[in-house]
Scaffold this active site. Structure first.
Site, mmCIF file in Angstrom:
data_model
loop_
_atom_site.group_PDB
_atom_site.id
_atom_site.type_symbol
_atom_site.label_atom_id
_atom_site.label_comp_id
_atom_site.label_asym_id
_atom_site.label_seq_id
_atom_site.Cartn_x
_atom_site.Cartn_y
_atom_site.Cartn_z
ATOM 1 C CG HIS A 169 -1.816 1.146 1.353
ATOM 2 N ND1 HIS A 169 -2.575 1.606 0.295
ATOM 3 C CD2 HIS A 169 -2.097 1.970 2.403
ATOM 4 C CE1 HIS A 169 -3.286 2.646 0.681
ATOM 5 N NE2 HIS A 169 -3.008 2.886 1.956
ATOM 6 C CG ASN A 189 -4.271 5.275 4.339
ATOM 7 O OD1 ASN A 189 -3.979 5.108 3.159
ATOM 8 N ND2 ASN A 189 -4.804 4.319 5.079
#
Length: 365
Positions: A169, A189
Site C-alpha cells: 500500500h 493515508n
C-alpha cells in the site's frame, strides 16, 4: 497535495491498478511540457481511484451505515457509500493543464531512496534524511487483515504480528516520533478522514515491519540545483556457461553473468584474458533497473579459456543517468571443457581484442 489517483493512471502498469512512483516520474512527469499537475480535492481532482477495484478495500468505520456520512464530501466517504455510477470505470491519463487555482508544482526531480545493502538502522536514517531535507516522501508497506481491522483508538501505533499480503500500500511519510516507548513513522493515508487519526496513522519504525523500510521509497526534490550523492550499487546474482564444440575443437564458450543494480543505468564490463588477470578486454554492456537485472555475455574462448581451468576477473562500471558512478569487480573460476584440445579463433576474436587491451576507458561507447 497532488492527486495520486490522477498521477498513478499515467503509467498503466500496476500499483493500486494504476502505476508505481518511479514509472510515474520516468514515464510521465519528468518530460511533461508544463510546470504543474493537479491538486487533490473535491474542487479540483477528487481521489476516486480508491474505488477503482473493490469498494471493500477502503475501510468503513461505521460498518456500512452510510447515514453517518451525511454532509461529507462525496469522495471522503467510504466507497460502499458512493454510488456505483460515480466510481471510475476505466483508467486514463489527464494531460490537460490544471486551472489556476488547482495547480501543484511538479518537482525538479524524484529519486528512489537508497535501501539496497544498507543496514536496517541506516535505512531508517536515510529515509529520515530525505524527510528532513525536503519534506514528505512516498513509502509503501504490506497490508494484512490485522492492519485493516486495527483498533487505532486502543493501540495508536500499528505493531502488527500477522504476515502481510503479497501486495503493498502506497502512502506518504510525513515524519517520525515515539509513542509510549515505541518508535514510529507518521504516515498519511488516502482512505478518508475517518481512518485512524483523521487520515494519519502511526506505524512501528526500525524493524522493517511489512517491508516499510526496505524498498519502494521515493523522495521528491522541489528545487533546482539538487545534488544526489547516492552511490550506485550492483550485486552478482548468478552465472551460467554455454559452449559449442566441433570434435575436439572448441568453437564457442560463453559465460553469462546476471547483476542486480540500483538505481537504473548502464552497466559496462571488462574481462581478463586467460592467465593474465591484469589484461582487460572490453565486454558487453546492458541497461539495468531495480526490477530488471542486467545480463551480460562474456566471450571466453576468444580469451583462451576452455582448454584448462582458469580464473576470470570481471571489472564493472555502473553509471546512472545522473552520472553517479560505482566501480565493482567479480571473480569466477572457469572450468575446462572436457575433451577439448584446440580453440578455434575467428575474425570475431580478432575484433574483440583490438583497441581494447589498454582497458578501462577505451571505447566505452
Amino acid at each position: 497535495m497532488p492527486d495520486p489517483g490522477q498521477l498513478s493512471q499515467c503509467t498503466f502498469d500496476g500499483g493500486c491498478n494504476g502505476g508505481c512512483f518511479w514509472k510515474i516520474w520516468e514515464g510521465h512527469l519528468r518530460d511533461l511540457d508544463r510546470d504543474e499537475t493537479v491538486v487533490m480535492g473535491q474542487k479540483c481532482s477528487p481521489y476516486n481511484l480508491k474505488c477503482w477495484n473493490d469498494p471493500t478495500e477502503v475501510v468503513d468505520a461505521t460498518g456500512g451505515e452510510c447515514a453517518a456520512y451525511k454532509g461529507w464530501e462525496l469522495w471522503h466517504k467510504p466507497c460502499s457509500c458512493i454510488p456505483s455510477d460515480k466510481r471510475p470505470e476505466n483508467l486514463w491519463c489527464d494531460t490537460a493543464n490544471p486551472s489556476k487555482s488547482c495547480g501543484f508544482p511538479i518537482p525538479a526531480a524524484v529519486f528512489r531512496v537508497q535501501t539496497y545493502k544498507l543496514s536496517p538502522a541506516n535505512r531508517v536514517l536515510n529515509i529520515q534524511r530525505h524527510i528532513h531535507e525536503y519534506g514528505p516522501v512516498y513509502i509503501c508497506h504490506g497490508v494484512s487483515d490485522e492492519f485493516q481491522l486495527w483498533d487505532w483508538k486502543k493501540h495508536p501505533v500499528f505493531t502488527g504480528k500477522e504476515e502481510a499480503g503479497q501486495y503493498g500500500h502506497a502512502v506518504v511519510a510525513v515524519g517520525w516520533g515515539k509513542h509510549d516507548g515505541t518508535d514510529h513513522w507518521l504516515l498519511r493515508n488516502s482512505w478518508g478522514d475517518d481512518f485512524a487519526d483523521k487520515g494519519y496513522y502511526m506505524f512501528q519504525r526500525g524493524i522493517d515491519l511489512h517491508g516499510i523500510e526496505s524498498d519502494n521509497i521515493a523522495a521528491p526534490f522541489p528545487v533546482e540545483g539538487y545534488q544526489e550523492a547516492t552511490q550506485p550499487e550492483c550485486e552478482f546474482l548468478k552465472g551460467e556457461r554455454l559452449w559449442d564444440v566441433d570434435g575436439t575443437e572448441l568453437v564457442s564458450y560463453y559465460w553469462y553473468g546476471t547483476f542486480k543494480c540500483e538505481p537504473q543505468g548502464v552497466l559496462w564490463s571488462w574481462l581478463s584474458a586467460f592467465g593474465d588477470p591484469k589484461k582487460k578486454v572490453k565486454g558487453e554492456n546492458d541497461w539495468a533497473m531495480p526490477d530488471k537485472p542486467a545480463r551480460i555475455k562474456f566471450d571466453l574462448h576468444c580469451q583462451g579459456f576452455g582448454l584448462k581451468e582458469g580464473d576470470l576477473k570481471i571489472t564493472l562500471k555502473f553509471e546512472d543517468r545522473f552520472l553517479n558512478i560505482g566501480d565493482f569487480s567479480h571473480d569466477v573460476t572457469i572450468p575446462a571443457i572436457p575433451g577439448v584440445k584446440t580453440i578455434r579463433y575467428d575474425y570475431n576474436c580478432e575484433y574483440k581484442n583490438m583497441d581494447f587491451e589498454t582497458g578501462y576507458g577505451d571505447n566505452m561507447m
